[in-house]
Design an enzyme around this catalytic site. Structure first.
Site, PDB file in Angstrom:
ATOM      1  N   GLU A  41       0.830  -1.336  -0.397  1.00 32.16           N
ATOM      2  CA  GLU A  41       0.145  -0.569   0.110  1.00 32.16           C
ATOM      3  C   GLU A  41       0.697   1.453   0.148  1.00 32.16           C
ATOM      4  O   GLU A  41       1.793   1.176   0.823  1.00 32.16           O
ATOM      5  CB  GLU A  41      -0.687   0.050   0.938  1.00 32.16           C
ATOM      6  CG  GLU A  41      -1.394  -1.439   1.287  1.00 32.16           C
ATOM      7  CD  GLU A  41      -3.141  -1.320   0.082  1.00 32.16           C
ATOM      8  OE1 GLU A  41      -3.666  -0.374   0.064  1.00 32.16           O
ATOM      9  OE2 GLU A  41      -3.687  -2.276   0.450  1.00 32.16           O
ATOM     10  N   CYS A  78      -3.307   8.419   4.157  1.00 37.18           N
ATOM     11  CA  CYS A  78      -2.995   7.603   2.821  1.00 37.18           C
ATOM     12  C   CYS A  78      -3.676   7.950   1.735  1.00 37.18           C
ATOM     13  O   CYS A  78      -4.374   7.829   0.416  1.00 37.18           O
ATOM     14  CB  CYS A  78      -2.495   5.938   3.159  1.00 37.18           C
ATOM     15  SG  CYS A  78      -3.989   5.082   3.661  1.00 37.18           S
TER      16      CYS A  78
HETATM   17  P1  NAP Z   1       8.332   4.949   4.363  1.00 35.91           P
HETATM   18  O1  NAP Z   1      10.119   6.154   4.536  1.00 35.91           O
HETATM   19  O2  NAP Z   1       8.896   4.325   2.626  1.00 35.91           O
HETATM   20  O3  NAP Z   1       8.260   3.837   5.523  1.00 35.91           O
HETATM   21  C1  NAP Z   1       7.651   2.937   5.623  1.00 35.91           C
HETATM   22  C2  NAP Z   1       8.104   1.714   6.708  1.00 35.91           C
HETATM   23  O4  NAP Z   1       9.160   0.869   6.352  1.00 35.91           O
HETATM   24  C3  NAP Z   1       8.634   2.287   7.827  1.00 35.91           C
HETATM   25  O5  NAP Z   1       8.121   1.139   8.484  1.00 35.91           O
HETATM   26  C4  NAP Z   1      10.686   2.089   7.211  1.00 35.91           C
HETATM   27  O6  NAP Z   1      11.374   1.677   8.595  1.00 35.91           O
HETATM   28  C5  NAP Z   1      10.588   0.948   6.684  1.00 35.91           C
HETATM   29  N1  NAP Z   1      11.546   0.239   5.641  1.00 35.91           N
HETATM   30  C6  NAP Z   1      12.314   1.715   4.969  1.00 35.91           C
HETATM   31  N2  NAP Z   1      13.262   0.952   4.989  1.00 35.91           N
HETATM   32  C7  NAP Z   1      12.945  -0.341   5.215  1.00 35.91           C
HETATM   33  C8  NAP Z   1      14.141  -1.551   4.691  1.00 35.91           C
HETATM   34  N3  NAP Z   1      15.458  -1.223   3.642  1.00 35.91           N
HETATM   35  N4  NAP Z   1      13.161  -2.905   5.414  1.00 35.91           N
HETATM   36  C9  NAP Z   1      12.326  -3.367   6.198  1.00 35.91           C
HETATM   37  N5  NAP Z   1      12.026  -1.785   6.561  1.00 35.91           N
HETATM   38  C10 NAP Z   1      12.139  -0.189   5.708  1.00 35.91           C
HETATM   39  O7  NAP Z   1       7.250   5.226   4.222  1.00 35.91           O
HETATM   40  P2  NAP Z   1       6.856   6.547   5.687  1.00 35.91           P
HETATM   41  O8  NAP Z   1       7.626   7.697   5.026  1.00 35.91           O
HETATM   42  O9  NAP Z   1       6.909   5.823   6.795  1.00 35.91           O
HETATM   43  O10 NAP Z   1       5.533   6.163   5.152  1.00 35.91           O
HETATM   44  C11 NAP Z   1       4.268   7.367   4.321  1.00 35.91           C
HETATM   45  C12 NAP Z   1       4.301   6.795   2.911  1.00 35.91           C
HETATM   46  O11 NAP Z   1       4.024   5.861   3.035  1.00 35.91           O
HETATM   47  C13 NAP Z   1       3.584   8.029   1.727  1.00 35.91           C
HETATM   48  O12 NAP Z   1       4.333   7.947   0.109  1.00 35.91           O
HETATM   49  C14 NAP Z   1       2.292   7.128   2.054  1.00 35.91           C
HETATM   50  O13 NAP Z   1       1.783   7.999   1.020  1.00 35.91           O
HETATM   51  C15 NAP Z   1       2.296   6.308   1.863  1.00 35.91           C
HETATM   52  N6  NAP Z   1       0.839   5.464   2.635  1.00 35.91           N
HETATM   53  C16 NAP Z   1       0.553   4.574   2.249  1.00 35.91           C
HETATM   54  C17 NAP Z   1      -0.921   3.860   2.799  1.00 35.91           C
HETATM   55  C18 NAP Z   1      -1.725   3.251   2.427  1.00 35.91           C
HETATM   56  O14 NAP Z   1      -2.383   1.899   2.813  1.00 35.91           O
HETATM   57  N7  NAP Z   1      -1.594   2.624   1.049  1.00 35.91           N
HETATM   58  C19 NAP Z   1      -1.317   4.131   5.187  1.00 35.91           C
HETATM   59  C20 NAP Z   1      -0.295   5.370   4.811  1.00 35.91           C
HETATM   60  C21 NAP Z   1       0.916   5.953   3.947  1.00 35.91           C
HETATM   61  P3  NAP Z   1      11.879   3.266   9.234  1.00 35.91           P
HETATM   62  O15 NAP Z   1      10.889   4.064  10.355  1.00 35.91           O
HETATM   63  O16 NAP Z   1      12.328   1.914  10.195  1.00 35.91           O
HETATM   64  O17 NAP Z   1      12.484   3.350   8.567  1.00 35.91           O
END
Ligand code: NAP
Length: 671
Positions: A256, A295
């Site tokens: 997502e 989101c």
């Molecule tokens: P993110 O930076 O991609 O992080 C998401 C998750 O992935 C975090 O738990 C992060 O952990 C983890 N992660 C990052 N790199 C990783 C790796 N190499 N291996 C394993 N895990 C890893 O996103 P965010 O900044 O938290 O969220 C914002 C984004 O989420 C926005 O773009 C939004 O559109 C999207 N979003 C989508 C939905 C949906 O349902 N479609 C809902 C909410 C948000 P760390 O924090 O420890 O780096």
């Protein structure tokens, strides 16, 4: 400073080498530390598989559903702990209701659906049996059983509670253990929630573990029995999808990610209508709830050419009333973004949108809190005059209180603009025109996980553009990640393997714990209506005596009920109908006779007849024909402390043993 622990293989593990500092969104001060490079993720995987999985799989769906309900009630009782912590993420009390109460509510819905829509058994039946052999001795059906690995849920920062619970509830209901990895920025709230869950003692060992910080090499240990779900940015999703082990072992992976959700003001929703007002209200709410870090938030606002000015004025007027500030203050209506990094990210993305569009509200530089240490931003509204040639408004997601108004010419154009998002979680259309709703659905449903229609008729009950409901699918194609979550029992199926089983009716009945025609019948016991829920068994059958249907019966029933339809009353007219050889008995007369043939009239364990399913009249019955009934116990489902539902397979046959009607009868039977 808070030390945010992981919960691994039954132990709480403190932050260690590689730990990261976490700052408060409202003061900018470091308030917590999380992460430990030495976490033994392989042991966590083994612990879930060896302890959590078997313990959960030993329970029935109903037992797991009851566990979820108890867990949700426990969390509800202690939710204040989660509210108090969540302020530091920048969230207001109204935001906590979405995250904390929304998560608990989602769990309760899964608990209820598990009891109502799944069997009190360990195998789920997916659809009815299919007769594959000509004489009914070889059938097929689809079943689902829990995957025997672990579900790794990687979540975004914006919903530290809901994000976990909406995934964990269907996982546990399926019978699969979970490892949750929240985003580090807000993991202290998730940790508190996992502590509440563990302290409740309601979950079996190994059912839920928590990783705060990095996941180490966990992805490299997963196989075909494991599942990875990811919520976050498209960049991270791309990285995870590229993991060679996930690819080589076809590990289920759901994402997502970003989404440029839109709301369309229907051509009929002109200024002055209730629809126009609802539209403006929803746009403002979606821009500012969780400071736009949802989101599903509205990023693109599509308005008929003629109404751009009126909408801009009305939305601006509402945004001007938004009070940005310390989320703890009651007067605050929009809190902070989750971190300075997030704020900078939103500003950078807003700058890109600014290349296509003019900012008409919210200047971050002159904003009264521009110098505050907290990650505050004003809501920012843009106007893009030419959305057809714009580069960024359909591709850049500013994950904050930012949205862009754009004009459309007609419904085709609106649909074209909607689809330029290249796959979104949700689009809303505010209209009262059924034709507009139909046309937009045809043109745009394929690009969206959810379409939300609202107008004056539904507005008092509508749940909101941005609210993913446990009953409805959440996810979207393309840019939104191509994943799917929620959607009732559909969500549970993501953690189960669907298997086609084929064999004799007896074996299929035994596997599915549901009798199917052709399986053995037991006919030598007392009348099944005289036996309690626990005393009747699948396959117990009653064969009734025969009863001859007379013309007098048909006449009496017709005049008594008022159903004097010509097929029952007029020989010539009935004959002229391709379905009937002449006057025929009413189908409902046959059902009534069937009841008269199979009931046992005395008070007993059968408490009530609660319905009929799948009724089919297969062959006409005429005066002079005789009918008899076969009544067989098909399935049993406990409903509460006192009684359960019995589903009976009922077949009516004529004097030539031809089936004339078939249905399933439902009764409530005392234990
Ligand atoms: P993110 O930076 O991609 O992080 C998401 C998750 O992935 C975090 O738990 C992060 O952990 C983890 N992660 C990052 N790199 C990783 C790796 N190499 N291996 C394993 N895990 C890893 O996103 P965010 O900044 O938290 O969220 C914002 C984004 O989420 C926005 O773009 C939004 O559109 C999207 N979003 C989508 C939905 C949906 O349902 N479609 C809902 C909410 C948000 P760390 O924090 O420890 O780096």
């Amino acid at each position: 400073m808070r030390q945010v622990h992981s919960f691994a293989a039954g132990q709480w593990i403190a932050p260690g080498s590689g730990a990261r500092n976490i700052a408060s969104a409202i003061t900018g001060e470091v308030i917590a530390q999380a992460g430990n490079d030495a976490l033994d993720v392989q042991s966590m995987h083994g612990y879930a598989r060896e302890l959590g999985g078997p313990a959960l799989r030993a329970m029935t769906f109903h037992e797991r559903a009851r566990m979820l309900k108890a867990l949700a009630l426990h969390l509800r009782e202690h939710r204040r702990i989660l509210y108090d912590l969540s302020f530091d993420t920048g969230a207001t009390q109204a935001d906590h209701l979405i995250d904390v109460d929304g998560g608990i509510g989602t769990m309760l819905v899964f608990a209820s659906k598990g009891r109502r829509e799944m069997p009190d058994a360990r195998i789920y039946l997916d659809g009815p049996p299919e007769q594959l052999g000509r004489h009914g001795q070889f059938h097929g059906r689809h079943i689902a059983t829990p995957l025997q690995g672990v579900a790794l849920h990687i979540n975004a920062f914006n919903f530290p509670v809901w994000g976990m619970l909406e995934k964990v509830a269907p996982t546990l209901l399926a019978g699969m253990p979970a490892i949750v990895k929240p985003a580090t920025a807000t993991c202290y709230v998730t940790e508190a929630c996992v502590r509440l869950i563990q302290d409740s003692g309601l979950l079996p060992k190994g059912a839920l573990q928590l990783i705060c910080g990095g996941i180490g090499g966990l992805l490299d240990h997963l196989d075909c029995q494991d599942v990875v779900t990811f919520t976050g940015s498209a960049d991270t999703a791309r990285k995870l999808r590229g993991n060679a082990n996930l690819r080589d072992n076809a590990v289920r992976f759901t994402a997502e990610q970003d989404s440029l959700n839109a709301s369309v003001l229907g051509p009929d929703a002109v200024p002055g209508t209730p629809e126009f007002d609802v539209f403006v209200k929803e746009v403002q709410r979606e821009m500012t709830a969780k400071a736009g870090q949802k989101c599903t938030a509205i990023r693109r606002i599509m308005v008929p050419d003629d109404h751009v000015e009126a909408v801009t004025k009305a939305v601006t007027a509402r945004l001007a009333k938004v009070v940005v500030g310390d989320p703890r203050a009651e007067s605050t209506t929009m809190g902070a973004l989750s971190s300075q990094a997030q704020k900078n990210d939103v500003l950078a993305h807003a700058d890109l949108i600014g290349q296509d569009a003019e900012r008409v509200f919210g200047d971050p530089d002159t904003f009264s809190m521009a110098q505050d240490k907290g990650a505050y931003l004003p809501p920012m509204l843009f106007h893009c005059a030419d959305p057809d040639t714009a580069q960024h408004v359909h591709t850049v997601e500013a994950f904050g209180p930012v949205a862009t108004i754009m004009p459309y010419r007609d419904i085709d154009h609106a649909a074209h603009l909607l689809n330029k998002g290249k796959g979104s979680l949700v689009a809303s259309v505010i209209t009262r025109d059924p034709e507009v709703a139909h046309e937009i659905t045809l043109a745009s449903a394929a690009f969206h996980g959810r379409l939300y229609f609202n107008n004056r008729d539904s507005m008092s009950e509508a749940t909101g553009h941005g609210a993913p409901l446990p009953h409805m699918v959440h996810g979207g194609p393309g840019r939104a990640g191509g994943g799917e979550e929620l959607g009732g029992i559909r969500a549970v199926m993501h953690y189960m393997q669907r298997t086609a089983i084929q064999g004799s009716p007896e074996l299929l009945s035994a596997i599915g714990k549901q009798w199917i025609p052709g399986a053995p019948e037991t006919t030598d016991k007392s009348h099944p209506f005289t036996r309690t829920f626990h005393d009747i068994a699948l396959g117990d059958t009653l064969h009734s005596d025969a009863r001859t249907v007379t013309m007098d019966d048909i006449e009496t029933f017709a005049h008594f009920t008022g159903d004097t339809f010509y097929a029952h009353m007029d020989e010539d007219a009935a004959k002229a109908n391709p379905f009937f050889p002449g006057r025929v008995a009413h189908g409902y007369l046959l059902l009534s006779f069937a009841a008269g043939l199979f009931v046992q009239p005395d008070p007993g364990p059968v408490l009530a007849n609660t319905g009929l399913d799948h009724l089919r009249f297969m062959k006409p019955v005429q005066a002079g024909d005789s009918i008899k009934v076969r009544l067989t116990v098909k399935a049993k489902t406990p409903r509460n402390e006192d009684y359960g539902e019995v589903r009976w397979h009922v077949t009516l046959t004529n004097q030539d043993d031809e089936a004339v009607a078939e249905y399933e009868l439902l009764t409530m039977n005392a234990y």
